[in-house]
Scaffold this motif. Structure first.
Motif, short mmCIF file in Angstrom:
data_model
loop_
_atom_site.label_atom_id
_atom_site.label_comp_id
_atom_site.label_asym_id
_atom_site.label_seq_id
_atom_site.Cartn_x
_atom_site.Cartn_y
_atom_site.Cartn_z
N PRO A 1 -1.27 7.84 0.12
CA PRO A 1 -1.02 8.63 1.12
C PRO A 1 0.25 8.80 2.02
O PRO A 1 0.66 9.74 1.97
N GLU A 2 0.33 7.58 2.20
CA GLU A 2 1.50 7.20 3.21
C GLU A 2 2.88 7.51 2.60
O GLU A 2 3.62 8.18 3.16
N LEU A 3 2.91 7.21 1.44
CA LEU A 3 4.01 7.32 0.47
C LEU A 3 4.28 8.66 0.18
O LEU A 3 5.45 9.29 0.02
N LEU A 4 3.09 9.75 -0.07
CA LEU A 4 3.19 10.84 -0.39
C LEU A 4 3.84 11.60 1.07
O LEU A 4 4.70 12.57 0.82
N ASP A 5 2.97 11.18 2.22
CA ASP A 5 3.59 11.77 3.40
C ASP A 5 5.28 11.60 3.46
O ASP A 5 6.04 12.64 3.94
N GLU A 6 5.64 10.33 3.19
CA GLU A 6 7.05 9.99 3.25
C GLU A 6 7.85 11.02 2.50
O GLU A 6 8.92 11.52 2.71
N ALA A 7 7.53 11.01 1.02
CA ALA A 7 8.00 11.79 0.09
C ALA A 7 8.25 13.39 0.59
O ALA A 7 9.12 13.91 0.45
N GLN A 8 7.12 13.85 1.15
CA GLN A 8 7.13 15.38 1.65
C GLN A 8 7.99 15.55 2.58
O GLN A 8 8.48 16.60 2.72
N GLU A 9 8.33 14.59 3.30
CA GLU A 9 9.46 14.72 4.61
C GLU A 9 10.73 15.09 3.93
O GLU A 9 11.52 15.38 4.66
N ILE A 10 10.98 14.32 2.67
CA ILE A 10 12.37 14.39 2.30
C ILE A 10 12.60 15.50 1.29
O ILE A 10 13.62 16.22 1.29
N LEU A 11 11.67 15.72 0.29
CA LEU A 11 11.54 16.84 -0.60
C LEU A 11 11.69 18.16 -0.18
O LEU A 11 10.85 18.72 0.88
N ARG B 1 -19.98 1.17 -8.90
CA ARG B 1 -19.39 0.12 -9.55
C ARG B 1 -17.85 0.56 -9.46
O ARG B 1 -17.54 1.92 -9.63
N GLU B 2 -16.91 -0.15 -9.38
CA GLU B 2 -15.25 0.21 -9.10
C GLU B 2 -14.55 -0.75 -9.92
O GLU B 2 -14.74 -1.84 -9.98
N LYS B 3 -13.69 0.11 -10.77
CA LYS B 3 -12.77 -0.82 -11.63
C LYS B 3 -11.49 -0.12 -11.89
O LYS B 3 -11.41 0.93 -12.11
N ARG B 4 -10.33 -0.78 -11.36
CA ARG B 4 -9.01 -0.30 -11.54
C ARG B 4 -8.35 -0.97 -12.72
O ARG B 4 -8.32 -2.05 -12.57
N CYS B 5 -8.10 -0.08 -13.77
CA CYS B 5 -7.55 -0.70 -15.09
C CYS B 5 -6.22 -1.03 -14.91
O CYS B 5 -5.50 -2.14 -15.63
N ILE B 6 -5.24 -0.34 -14.26
CA ILE B 6 -3.88 -0.28 -14.19
C ILE B 6 -3.54 -0.83 -12.79
O ILE B 6 -3.68 0.03 -11.87
N ASP B 7 -3.50 -2.10 -12.61
CA ASP B 7 -3.35 -2.97 -11.25
C ASP B 7 -2.20 -3.97 -11.35
O ASP B 7 -2.56 -5.01 -10.93
N PRO B 8 -0.94 -3.47 -11.62
CA PRO B 8 0.01 -4.42 -11.39
C PRO B 8 0.26 -5.07 -10.12
O PRO B 8 0.09 -4.24 -9.06
N ASP B 9 0.84 -6.18 -9.84
CA ASP B 9 1.21 -6.72 -8.44
C ASP B 9 2.00 -5.75 -7.94
O ASP B 9 2.08 -5.69 -6.59
N HIS B 10 2.95 -5.19 -8.34
CA HIS B 10 3.93 -3.98 -7.69
C HIS B 10 3.02 -2.68 -7.39
O HIS B 10 3.72 -1.87 -6.74
N GLY B 11 2.01 -2.49 -7.56
CA GLY B 11 1.14 -1.32 -7.27
C GLY B 11 1.18 -1.21 -5.58
O GLY B 11 0.89 -2.03 -4.98
N PRO B 12 1.79 0.08 -5.22
CA PRO B 12 1.82 0.25 -3.91
C PRO B 12 0.58 -0.16 -3.05
O PRO B 12 0.60 -0.49 -2.01
N TRP B 13 -0.73 -0.01 -3.71
CA TRP B 13 -2.09 -0.38 -3.07
C TRP B 13 -2.29 -1.79 -2.79
O TRP B 13 -3.15 -2.07 -1.84
N ASN B 14 -1.35 -2.66 -3.43
CA ASN B 14 -1.43 -4.03 -3.38
C ASN B 14 -0.44 -4.40 -2.13
O ASN B 14 -0.56 -5.70 -1.95
N LYS B 15 0.12 -3.50 -1.63
CA LYS B 15 1.29 -3.99 -0.52
C LYS B 15 0.36 -4.13 0.79
O LYS B 15 -0.49 -3.45 1.13
#
Length: 273
Positions: free
Chosen positions: A140-150, A259-273
Motif C-alpha cells: 500500500p505504501e508503494l502504491l501511494d508513492e506511485a500514484q503521487e508520480i503517475l 491457514r496462510e501461505k505465500r507461495c511467491i516469497d523472494p527475499d526482495h519482496g517489498p513485504w519483507n523489507k
C-alpha cells in the motif's frame, strides 16, 4: 468499480522451461474462450505468446494482452527513461504487436526507481504504446508513492492471491482507489487441493477444488484471475469456473480460512523489507 473493458478471467504464462509450448497453449486458450493473456519480459516467452495470438482465430481487438518490464533481477544500473522505453518497445517487437493493453511494473524493488520509471510509463501511455498502466507486487505504501508520480490512472495491481493469501488490505485498497486487483497463483501452486473446506465445497457442487478457488476469487468485486496452465484439459476446466456460482455459505467458509501461505516469497519482496 474500475473500467469494465477488462476480461476478468485470463491466462498466466509463466514457466521455467518449454517456453515455445506457449504458442500452442495461447492459441488453444483463445479458441476455448479466454480473452486476457498475461506474460512478462522476464518470462522469456513473449515471442511464443505472440505467435499464439497471431495464429488464433480471434481478432486482436477482442484480446486484452498484458506484459511486464522493470524486473528486480535485470543486471546493470537503474534504468533511465530511454531504457524503459526501449524495454517496452522490445516487448512489443517480441509479441508482434503495435500496442499492449497493459504494461505492468513487475517489481517495485531492485532496479526500480519510481521517479524515473513511472514518468516513462506515463509517456508510453500518452503515446498509445500502452493502453493502461499496471503495477505488480506493490505494498500500500508503494502504491501511494506511485500514484503521487503517475499522471495515468493505475488500472490494475497484480499480486499473489488465493484462499490461503486473501490480501484483504490490498483488496480494500483496490476498491477504494478504483482499480482491478489481479490474482496470480490463484491456486496457491496446488496447495488449495489440500484445504478441507475447499474440497468439501467442491464435493458439494460436483466440481474441482481449482474451480472453487477461481470462483471464490471471481466472486470478489474488482478482482480478476490469471491461472497458469500448460495443460489443455485444464484450460477448459479453469474457464468453466466462471459459471460456478458459490452460495453465501461457501464464500463465508472460504473467507474464514485461517491457514496462510505465500507461495511467491523472494527475499526482495517489498513485504519483507
Amino acid at each position: 468499480m474500475p473500467a469494465n473493458d477488462f476480461p476478468q478471467f485470463g491466462l498466466g504464462t509463466y514457466s521455467d522451461d518449454n517456453k515455445d509450448y506457449w504458442a500452442g497453449i495461447v492459441e488453444s486458450a483463445l479458441e476455448v474462450g479466454y480473452r486476457h493473456i498475461d506474460t512478462a519480459q522476464i518470462y522469456d516467452n513473449e515471442e511464443y505468446v505472440g505467435e499464439g495470438l497471431k495464429n488464433a482465430s480471434v481478432s486482436r481487438e477482442d484480446i486484452f494482452v498484458s506484459t511486464k518490464t522493470v524486473h528486480v533481477d535485470v543486471p546493470g544500473p537503474s534504468p533511465d527513461t530511454e531504457d524503459i522505453l526501449a524495454a517496452a518497445n522490445g516487448c512489443l517487437e517480441r509479441l508482434g504487436l503495435d500496442y499492449v493493453d497493459m504494461l505492468y511494473v513487475h517489481w517495485p524493488v531492485g532496479v526500480y526507481d519510481h521517479e524515473t520509471v513511472l514518468p516513462a510509463y506515463d509517456r508510453l501511455y500518452e503515446e498509445g504504446t500502452i493502453r493502461h498502466v499496471g503495477l505488480s507486487n506493490f505494498t500500500p505504501e508503494l502504491l501511494d508513492e506511485a500514484q503521487e508520480i503517475l499522471s495515468a490512472p493505475v488500472f490494475a495491481h497484480q499480486v499473489e492471491m488465493h484462499p490461503l493469501l486473501q490480501q484483504e488490505e490490498l483488496h480494500r485498497y483496490a476498491y477504494e482507489h478504483d482499480h482491478w486487483l489481479v490474482a496470480y497463483s490463484p491456486l496457491a501452486q496446488g496447495e488449495i487441493f489440500n484445504v478441507p473446506e475447499i474440497q468439501e465445497i467442491a464435493d458439494k457442487h460436483g466440481v474441482s477444488p481449482a474451480q472453487v478457488s477461481l470462483a471464490w476469487l471471481l466472486s470478489k468485486e474488482n478482482v480478476a484471475v490469471i491461472p497458469r496452465t500448460m495443460n489443455e484439459d485444464h484450460l477448459q476446466s479453469n474457464v468453466e469456473a466462471q459459471d460456478l456460482e458459490l452460495d453465501a455459505d461457501d464464500i463465508t467458509t472460504i473467507d474464514a480460512i485461517e491457514r496462510e501461505k505465500r507461495c511467491i516469497d523472494p527475499d526482495h519482496g517489498p513485504w519483507n523489507k
